[in-house]
Design a protein around this motif. Structure first.
Motif, PDB file in Angstrom:
ATOM      1  N   GLY A  47     -45.973  16.764  20.699  1.00  0.00           N
ATOM      2  CA  GLY A  47     -47.282  16.388  21.213  1.00  0.00           C
ATOM      3  C   GLY A  47     -47.745  15.030  20.728  1.00  0.00           C
ATOM      4  O   GLY A  47     -47.208  14.471  19.770  1.00  0.00           O
ATOM      5  N   PRO A  48     -48.747  14.490  21.413  1.00  0.00           N
ATOM      6  CA  PRO A  48     -49.312  13.186  21.021  1.00  0.00           C
ATOM      7  C   PRO A  48     -50.054  13.275  19.689  1.00  0.00           C
ATOM      8  O   PRO A  48     -50.293  14.365  19.161  1.00  0.00           O
ATOM      9  CB  PRO A  48     -50.284  12.870  22.156  1.00  0.00           C
ATOM     10  N   GLU A  49     -50.473  12.116  19.201  1.00  0.00           N
ATOM     11  CA  GLU A  49     -51.220  12.025  17.938  1.00  0.00           C
ATOM     12  C   GLU A  49     -52.439  12.933  17.981  1.00  0.00           C
ATOM     13  O   GLU A  49     -53.177  12.949  18.968  1.00  0.00           O
ATOM     14  CB  GLU A  49     -51.686  10.588  17.682  1.00  0.00           C
ATOM     15  N   GLY A  50     -52.640  13.688  16.891  1.00  0.00           N
ATOM     16  CA  GLY A  50     -53.820  14.523  16.762  1.00  0.00           C
ATOM     17  C   GLY A  50     -53.695  15.899  17.397  1.00  0.00           C
ATOM     18  O   GLY A  50     -54.585  16.734  17.230  1.00  0.00           O
ATOM     19  N   PHE A  51     -52.627  16.152  18.146  1.00  0.00           N
ATOM     20  CA  PHE A  51     -52.417  17.447  18.782  1.00  0.00           C
ATOM     21  C   PHE A  51     -51.594  18.356  17.868  1.00  0.00           C
ATOM     22  O   PHE A  51     -50.776  17.879  17.090  1.00  0.00           O
ATOM     23  CB  PHE A  51     -51.666  17.292  20.110  1.00  0.00           C
ATOM     24  N   THR A  52     -51.835  19.653  17.975  1.00  0.00           N
ATOM     25  CA  THR A  52     -50.996  20.636  17.303  1.00  0.00           C
ATOM     26  C   THR A  52     -50.485  21.608  18.363  1.00  0.00           C
ATOM     27  O   THR A  52     -51.013  21.664  19.482  1.00  0.00           O
ATOM     28  CB  THR A  52     -51.764  21.403  16.207  1.00  0.00           C
ATOM     29  N   THR A  53     -49.465  22.370  18.004  1.00  0.00           N
ATOM     30  CA  THR A  53     -48.805  23.259  18.954  1.00  0.00           C
ATOM     31  C   THR A  53     -48.729  24.670  18.400  1.00  0.00           C
ATOM     32  O   THR A  53     -48.343  24.864  17.252  1.00  0.00           O
ATOM     33  CB  THR A  53     -47.361  22.762  19.216  1.00  0.00           C
ATOM     34  N   THR A  54     -49.110  25.648  19.220  1.00  0.00           N
ATOM     35  CA  THR A  54     -48.931  27.060  18.889  1.00  0.00           C
ATOM     36  C   THR A  54     -47.974  27.659  19.912  1.00  0.00           C
ATOM     37  O   THR A  54     -48.254  27.614  21.118  1.00  0.00           O
ATOM     38  CB  THR A  54     -50.277  27.820  18.936  1.00  0.00           C
ATOM     39  N   THR A  55     -46.867  28.177  19.448  1.00  0.00           N
ATOM     40  CA  THR A  55     -45.867  28.769  20.340  1.00  0.00           C
ATOM     41  C   THR A  55     -46.174  30.235  20.581  1.00  0.00           C
ATOM     42  O   THR A  55     -46.417  30.982  19.635  1.00  0.00           O
ATOM     43  CB  THR A  55     -44.464  28.600  19.729  1.00  0.00           C
ATOM     44  N   ARG A  56     -46.152  30.624  21.849  1.00  0.00           N
ATOM     45  CA  ARG A  56     -46.325  32.033  22.245  1.00  0.00           C
ATOM     46  C   ARG A  56     -44.958  32.715  22.345  1.00  0.00           C
ATOM     47  O   ARG A  56     -44.796  33.853  21.931  1.00  0.00           O
ATOM     48  CB  ARG A  56     -47.055  32.140  23.582  1.00  0.00           C
ATOM     49  N   SER A  57     -43.981  32.028  22.941  1.00  0.00           N
ATOM     50  CA  SER A  57     -42.609  32.543  23.018  1.00  0.00           C
ATOM     51  C   SER A  57     -41.661  31.362  23.148  1.00  0.00           C
ATOM     52  O   SER A  57     -42.047  30.304  23.663  1.00  0.00           O
ATOM     53  CB  SER A  57     -42.437  33.517  24.191  1.00  0.00           C
ATOM     54  N   GLY A 147     -46.415  10.188  25.647  1.00  0.00           N
ATOM     55  CA  GLY A 147     -44.963  10.312  25.479  1.00  0.00           C
ATOM     56  C   GLY A 147     -44.453   9.439  24.354  1.00  0.00           C
ATOM     57  O   GLY A 147     -43.608   9.866  23.552  1.00  0.00           O
ATOM     58  N   GLN A 148     -44.990   8.222  24.266  1.00  0.00           N
ATOM     59  CA  GLN A 148     -44.579   7.325  23.179  1.00  0.00           C
ATOM     60  C   GLN A 148     -45.001   7.894  21.830  1.00  0.00           C
ATOM     61  O   GLN A 148     -44.235   7.849  20.858  1.00  0.00           O
ATOM     62  CB  GLN A 148     -45.176   5.934  23.397  1.00  0.00           C
ATOM     63  N   GLN A 149     -46.203   8.455  21.760  1.00  0.00           N
ATOM     64  CA  GLN A 149     -46.676   9.056  20.508  1.00  0.00           C
ATOM     65  C   GLN A 149     -45.835  10.272  20.137  1.00  0.00           C
ATOM     66  O   GLN A 149     -45.513  10.479  18.960  1.00  0.00           O
ATOM     67  CB  GLN A 149     -48.154   9.440  20.628  1.00  0.00           C
ATOM     68  N   THR A 150     -45.460  11.077  21.137  1.00  0.00           N
ATOM     69  CA  THR A 150     -44.631  12.249  20.868  1.00  0.00           C
ATOM     70  C   THR A 150     -43.276  11.832  20.302  1.00  0.00           C
ATOM     71  O   THR A 150     -42.802  12.410  19.316  1.00  0.00           O
ATOM     72  CB  THR A 150     -44.466  13.086  22.153  1.00  0.00           C
ATOM     73  N   LEU A 151     -42.655  10.809  20.912  1.00  0.00           N
ATOM     74  CA  LEU A 151     -41.369  10.338  20.384  1.00  0.00           C
ATOM     75  C   LEU A 151     -41.541   9.703  19.009  1.00  0.00           C
ATOM     76  O   LEU A 151     -40.644   9.792  18.169  1.00  0.00           O
ATOM     77  CB  LEU A 151     -40.699   9.376  21.357  1.00  0.00           C
ATOM     78  N   SER A 152     -42.673   9.083  18.757  1.00  0.00           N
ATOM     79  CA  SER A 152     -42.957   8.534  17.429  1.00  0.00           C
ATOM     80  C   SER A 152     -43.060   9.661  16.398  1.00  0.00           C
ATOM     81  O   SER A 152     -42.533   9.557  15.287  1.00  0.00           O
ATOM     82  CB  SER A 152     -44.260   7.729  17.477  1.00  0.00           C
ATOM     83  N   ASN A 153     -43.739  10.757  16.776  1.00  0.00           N
ATOM     84  CA  ASN A 153     -43.830  11.919  15.881  1.00  0.00           C
ATOM     85  C   ASN A 153     -42.448  12.505  15.613  1.00  0.00           C
ATOM     86  O   ASN A 153     -42.132  12.864  14.481  1.00  0.00           O
ATOM     87  CB  ASN A 153     -44.733  12.998  16.494  1.00  0.00           C
ATOM     88  N   LEU A 154     -41.629  12.604  16.671  1.00  0.00           N
ATOM     89  CA  LEU A 154     -40.255  13.087  16.516  1.00  0.00           C
ATOM     90  C   LEU A 154     -39.483  12.188  15.561  1.00  0.00           C
ATOM     91  O   LEU A 154     -38.795  12.668  14.659  1.00  0.00           O
ATOM     92  CB  LEU A 154     -39.560  13.133  17.879  1.00  0.00           C
ATOM     93  N   ALA A 155     -39.609  10.871  15.743  1.00  0.00           N
ATOM     94  CA  ALA A 155     -38.888   9.917  14.895  1.00  0.00           C
ATOM     95  C   ALA A 155     -39.277  10.089  13.428  1.00  0.00           C
ATOM     96  O   ALA A 155     -38.409  10.136  12.548  1.00  0.00           O
ATOM     97  CB  ALA A 155     -39.154   8.483  15.357  1.00  0.00           C
ATOM     98  N   ALA A 156     -40.561  10.180  13.166  1.00  0.00           N
ATOM     99  CA  ALA A 156     -41.016  10.347  11.777  1.00  0.00           C
ATOM    100  C   ALA A 156     -40.493  11.653  11.193  1.00  0.00           C
ATOM    101  O   ALA A 156     -40.019  11.690  10.046  1.00  0.00           O
ATOM    102  CB  ALA A 156     -42.541  10.306  11.725  1.00  0.00           C
ATOM    103  N   TYR A 157     -40.532  12.713  11.979  1.00  0.00           N
ATOM    104  CA  TYR A 157     -40.099  14.026  11.503  1.00  0.00           C
ATOM    105  C   TYR A 157     -38.604  14.031  11.190  1.00  0.00           C
ATOM    106  O   TYR A 157     -38.199  14.429  10.094  1.00  0.00           O
ATOM    107  CB  TYR A 157     -40.456  15.095  12.546  1.00  0.00           C
ATOM    108  N   VAL A 158     -37.764  13.613  12.135  1.00  0.00           N
ATOM    109  CA  VAL A 158     -36.318  13.698  11.886  1.00  0.00           C
ATOM    110  C   VAL A 158     -35.847  12.652  10.877  1.00  0.00           C
ATOM    111  O   VAL A 158     -34.874  12.891  10.161  1.00  0.00           O
ATOM    112  CB  VAL A 158     -35.462  13.639  13.182  1.00  0.00           C
ATOM    113  N   THR A 159     -36.539  11.534  10.780  1.00  0.00           N
ATOM    114  CA  THR A 159     -36.186  10.548   9.756  1.00  0.00           C
ATOM    115  C   THR A 159     -36.417  11.146   8.365  1.00  0.00           C
ATOM    116  O   THR A 159     -35.593  10.994   7.469  1.00  0.00           O
ATOM    117  CB  THR A 159     -37.000   9.249   9.945  1.00  0.00           C
ATOM    118  N   ASP A 160     -37.532  11.880   8.215  1.00  0.00           N
ATOM    119  CA  ASP A 160     -37.787  12.576   6.950  1.00  0.00           C
ATOM    120  C   ASP A 160     -36.721  13.634   6.690  1.00  0.00           C
ATOM    121  O   ASP A 160     -36.227  13.768   5.570  1.00  0.00           O
ATOM    122  CB  ASP A 160     -39.171  13.242   6.951  1.00  0.00           C
ATOM    123  N   LEU A 161     -36.352  14.395   7.728  1.00  0.00           N
ATOM    124  CA  LEU A 161     -35.305  15.415   7.571  1.00  0.00           C
ATOM    125  C   LEU A 161     -33.991  14.793   7.154  1.00  0.00           C
ATOM    126  O   LEU A 161     -33.300  15.320   6.270  1.00  0.00           O
ATOM    127  CB  LEU A 161     -35.093  16.186   8.885  1.00  0.00           C
TER     128      LEU A 161
END
Length: 168
Positions: A47-57, A147-161
């Motif tokens: 998700g974009p900056e400031g969004f959170t996600t709750t998975t149902r399934s 979309g750019q923010q979502t990929l930025s969040n992905l980049a930060a997350y996997v770079t940390d991993l």
């Protein structure tokens, strides 16, 4: 050669209905791809900056679905649904994304993961059913920035991993 020409024609036929976003991520392709395969990863960066996600399934397999809610920073909840159409680890994911399983405005996305040295280039190509739906997504919902923010969040997350994996 004929395949390349056909693909070029297909791309030009959808150009007014698509959004293409790409980013180079400083992590191995397998790790970037894995970030899409497990809900424990997705909930940390989707998700974009400031969004959170709750998975149902969540079932990551061809024909499987991910049903979730995006919570906006203003408190608005957005019901979301994704069906995984085609999965080719670790190079490609094709999906259908809408508000619900029967959403007539659902759009198609293809995510391509390509090695770029030790990094990974991810290209997200989204094709909407109509030019008007694409334009609305861009203008009203800020789909390009999101979309750019979502990929930025992905980049930060996997770079940390990747860094944790190298240290561990």
């Amino acid at each position: 050669m004929a395949g390349a020409r056909q693909e070029a024609r297909a791309e030009s036929a959808t150009a007014d209905r698509e959004i293409v976003i790409s980013r180079v991520i400083d992590a191995p392709r397998e790790l970037v791809f894995e970030a899409f395969t497990e809900v424990r990863h997705l909930s940390r960066w989707w998700g974009p900056e400031g969004f959170t996600t709750t998975t149902r399934s969540f079932e990551f397999r061809e024909g499987g679905e991910w049903v979730f809610v995006l919570h906006g920073p203003d408190g608005t909840d957005y019901s979301e649904w994704i069906r995984w159409v085609r999965i080719a680890p670790p190079e490609r994911i094709e999906l259908l994304h809408g508000e619900s399983r029967d959403d007539p405005n659902a759009f198609e996305s293809v995510l391509a993961f390509t090695p770029d040295g030790a990094a990974t280039r991810i290209v997200m190509r989204t094709v909407f059913p109509t030019k008007e739906q694409r334009d609305e997504a861009v203008e009203k919902y800020h789909a390009v920035e999101g979309g750019q923010q979502t990929l930025s969040n992905l980049a930060a997350y996997v770079t940390d991993l990747a860094r944790e994996g190298a240290e561990g």
